[in-house]
Design a protein around this motif. Structure first.
Motif, short mmCIF file in Angstrom:
data_model
loop_
_atom_site.label_atom_id
_atom_site.label_comp_id
_atom_site.label_asym_id
_atom_site.label_seq_id
_atom_site.Cartn_x
_atom_site.Cartn_y
_atom_site.Cartn_z
N TYR A 296 0.84 -1.20 0.00
CA TYR A 296 0.00 0.00 0.00
C TYR A 296 0.88 1.25 0.00
N ALA A 297 0.51 2.24 -0.83
CA ALA A 297 1.40 3.39 -0.98
C ALA A 297 0.66 4.72 -1.14
N TRP A 298 -0.62 4.78 -0.74
CA TRP A 298 -1.37 6.03 -0.89
C TRP A 298 -1.40 6.79 0.43
N SER A 299 -1.45 8.09 0.34
CA SER A 299 -1.55 8.92 1.54
C SER A 299 -2.39 10.15 1.22
N TYR A 300 -3.07 10.66 2.23
CA TYR A 300 -3.86 11.88 2.09
C TYR A 300 -4.02 12.48 3.48
N PRO A 301 -4.34 13.75 3.59
CA PRO A 301 -4.51 14.37 4.91
C PRO A 301 -5.58 13.65 5.73
N GLY A 302 -5.24 13.22 6.92
CA GLY A 302 -6.19 12.53 7.79
C GLY A 302 -6.15 11.02 7.70
N ILE A 303 -5.24 10.45 6.91
CA ILE A 303 -5.24 8.99 6.74
C ILE A 303 -4.85 8.28 8.03
N GLU A 304 -3.97 8.88 8.84
CA GLU A 304 -3.59 8.24 10.11
C GLU A 304 -4.80 8.13 11.04
N ARG A 305 -5.62 9.16 11.07
CA ARG A 305 -6.83 9.12 11.88
C ARG A 305 -7.77 8.02 11.38
N LEU A 328 -3.12 -25.75 -6.00
CA LEU A 328 -2.92 -26.53 -4.78
C LEU A 328 -1.50 -27.02 -4.61
N ALA A 329 -0.66 -26.91 -5.65
CA ALA A 329 0.73 -27.38 -5.54
C ALA A 329 1.49 -26.55 -4.51
N THR A 330 2.25 -27.23 -3.67
CA THR A 330 3.01 -26.53 -2.63
C THR A 330 4.47 -26.32 -3.01
N ASP A 331 4.94 -27.06 -4.03
CA ASP A 331 6.35 -26.96 -4.40
C ASP A 331 6.58 -25.99 -5.56
N LYS A 332 5.52 -25.45 -6.14
CA LYS A 332 5.64 -24.50 -7.24
C LYS A 332 4.73 -23.31 -6.98
N PRO A 333 5.19 -22.08 -7.32
CA PRO A 333 4.34 -20.90 -7.11
C PRO A 333 3.20 -20.85 -8.11
N SER A 334 2.11 -20.21 -7.73
CA SER A 334 0.96 -20.07 -8.61
C SER A 334 1.33 -19.18 -9.80
N PRO A 335 0.92 -19.57 -11.02
CA PRO A 335 1.18 -18.72 -12.19
C PRO A 335 0.18 -17.58 -12.33
N ASN A 336 -0.78 -17.51 -11.41
CA ASN A 336 -1.87 -16.53 -11.57
C ASN A 336 -1.60 -15.19 -10.90
N TRP A 337 -0.52 -15.11 -10.11
CA TRP A 337 -0.20 -13.83 -9.49
C TRP A 337 1.31 -13.70 -9.33
N SER A 338 1.76 -12.45 -9.17
CA SER A 338 3.19 -12.18 -9.02
C SER A 338 3.36 -10.90 -8.20
N LEU A 339 4.61 -10.57 -7.88
CA LEU A 339 4.92 -9.34 -7.16
C LEU A 339 5.40 -8.28 -8.17
N ILE A 340 4.98 -7.04 -7.95
CA ILE A 340 5.41 -5.96 -8.83
C ILE A 340 6.84 -5.59 -8.45
N PRO A 341 7.79 -5.63 -9.39
CA PRO A 341 9.17 -5.24 -9.07
C PRO A 341 9.23 -3.81 -8.55
N GLU A 342 10.16 -3.56 -7.65
CA GLU A 342 10.25 -2.24 -7.02
C GLU A 342 10.37 -1.12 -8.04
N GLN A 343 11.16 -1.34 -9.08
CA GLN A 343 11.38 -0.28 -10.05
C GLN A 343 10.15 0.01 -10.90
N ARG A 345 6.97 0.00 -9.49
CA ARG A 345 5.87 0.43 -8.62
C ARG A 345 5.62 1.93 -8.76
N ILE A 346 4.36 2.28 -8.73
CA ILE A 346 3.97 3.69 -8.84
C ILE A 346 4.18 4.36 -7.48
N SER A 347 4.80 5.53 -7.50
CA SER A 347 5.07 6.24 -6.24
C SER A 347 4.25 7.53 -6.11
#
Length: 350
Positions: A296-305, A328-343, A345-347
């Motif tokens: 999660y990377a969004w912020s706005y005034p009052g978000i902490e509250r 259901l396989a435990t030895d292989k990652p699911s092909p249906n999702w992945s992580l967004i590389p840091e470079q 990611r929208i900032s």
């Protein structure tokens, strides 16, 4: 002399005999030394295997005990919430329901997938019941469409006012309240809009159940603390949402970018979408493809509250832990999702 020579030869033969007797035993003695080493190694391996099995059985026993405790505690809390929804203060029911969600979230690590799914379905059903009860108790005069009917009735006497009737369409196809469950009362949100900038603030969102449905190419900003969020049948949309106290459901969407903070995230029948999430339990996907996740990377005034109001723990984020119910396989990652590389990611979101 001959007798003395024979005696000397016999004595010499006796002296040589032990040497001849010992020499053949030397290889046997080496084998006798090597054999115990092999046995000791095998015995050590056997004991290690026994210890592993013992630890595995103990871990399984602990897991079963934890699972039994969860089932009993969950059933007890669920019945309490149901009783409060039937004839109790809704705020107390909402608080107990939040506790029930927290119990499920903290127990996911030792529950079987089917137990997690059953728990999630039970929590979702109770959340729907809570939303319905809130709508039932809401004063009817607050519904905008009833006010419009009264205005139409008041202006029906002079016929000249009839052409003004199309005015209700002015709140464009998507500016009215979105529909909740089929046949249910309208909830807070938007539906049917196309290519628009849509926004709700803290006063409109506070502990409300929000629905975004049938949006096309819209940018939605939800600044505040909602109770639940449902995003259905949206295409090419960006949804920026403040902290949600309980669950977020994304269903039947594609080409969307979603910024979500919640206790529980469930995603069904969704394709080609990116999620930036703050989630305290493991996210769940089903019948999905080409999804990617980042923190999660969004912020706005009052978000902490709003985070304080939601009860979410900002220090706990399982954004990279996703359970795919179709994989259901435990030895292989699911092909249906992945992580967004840091470079990638929208900032900047404004």
């Amino acid at each position: 002399m001959e007798a003395a020579g024979e005696a000397a030869a016999a004595a010499a033969e006796e002296l040589r005999a032990p040497a001849a007797f010992v020499a053949p035993l030397q290889p046997g003695m080496a084998a006798a030394v090597v054999l115990p080493e092999r046995l000791q190694r095998r015995e050590a391996e056997r004991q290690q295997g026994v210890e592993r099995q013992r630890q595995k059985k103990e871990a399984q026993a602990v897991k079963e005990e934890q699972s039994e405790f969860f089932v009993a505690a969950f059933a007890r809390e669920r019945e309490a919430v149901e009783a409060l929804l039937a004839a109790g203060p809704l705020e107390e029911a909402a608080a107990r329901l939040q506790g029930l969600q927290k119990l499920l979230t903290e127990s996911v690590r030792f529950l079987a997938p089917y137990e997690v799914r059953q728990g999630q379905e039970a929590v979702a059903r109770l959340q729907g019941d809570l939303a319905a009860r809130r709508q039932q108790l809401q004063p009817k005069k607050k519904f905008a469409f009833r006010a419009l009917k009264r205005e139409a009735a008041a202006g029906s006497e002079p016929r000249a006012a009839a052409p003004a009737r199309p005015a209700p369409a002015a709140p464009a196809p998507g500016h009215g309240p979105a529909e909740g469950e089929p046949g249910g009362p309208p909830l807070c949100g938007f539906s049917g809009a196309e290519g628009e900038e849509l926004e709700l603030g803290p006063a409109e969102l506070l502990q409300r159940d929000v629905v975004l449905a049938g949006l096309r190419g819209c940018r939605v900003r939800l600044r505040g603390n909602a109770n639940t969020l449902r995003v259905r049948d949206c295409r090419g949309c960006t949804v920026l949402c403040g902290p949600v106290s309980t669950s977020a459901l994304v269903d039947g969407c594609s080409d969307c970018l979603l910024m979500l903070a919640c206790q529980q995230l469930r995603t069904h029948r969704t394709r080609d979408s990116r999620f930036y999430v703050q989630v305290t339990s493991r996210a769940v996907i089903e019948d999905c493809a080409t999804l990617s996740f980042a923190p999660y990377a969004w912020s706005y005034p009052g978000i902490e509250r709003d985070f304080e109001s939601s009860g979410l723990d900002r220090n706990r984020n399982n954004w990279n832990l996703v359970d795919d119910f179709d994989w259901l396989a435990t030895d292989k990652p699911s092909p249906n999702w992945s992580l967004i590389p840091e470079q990638e990611r929208i900032s900047c979101w404004d």
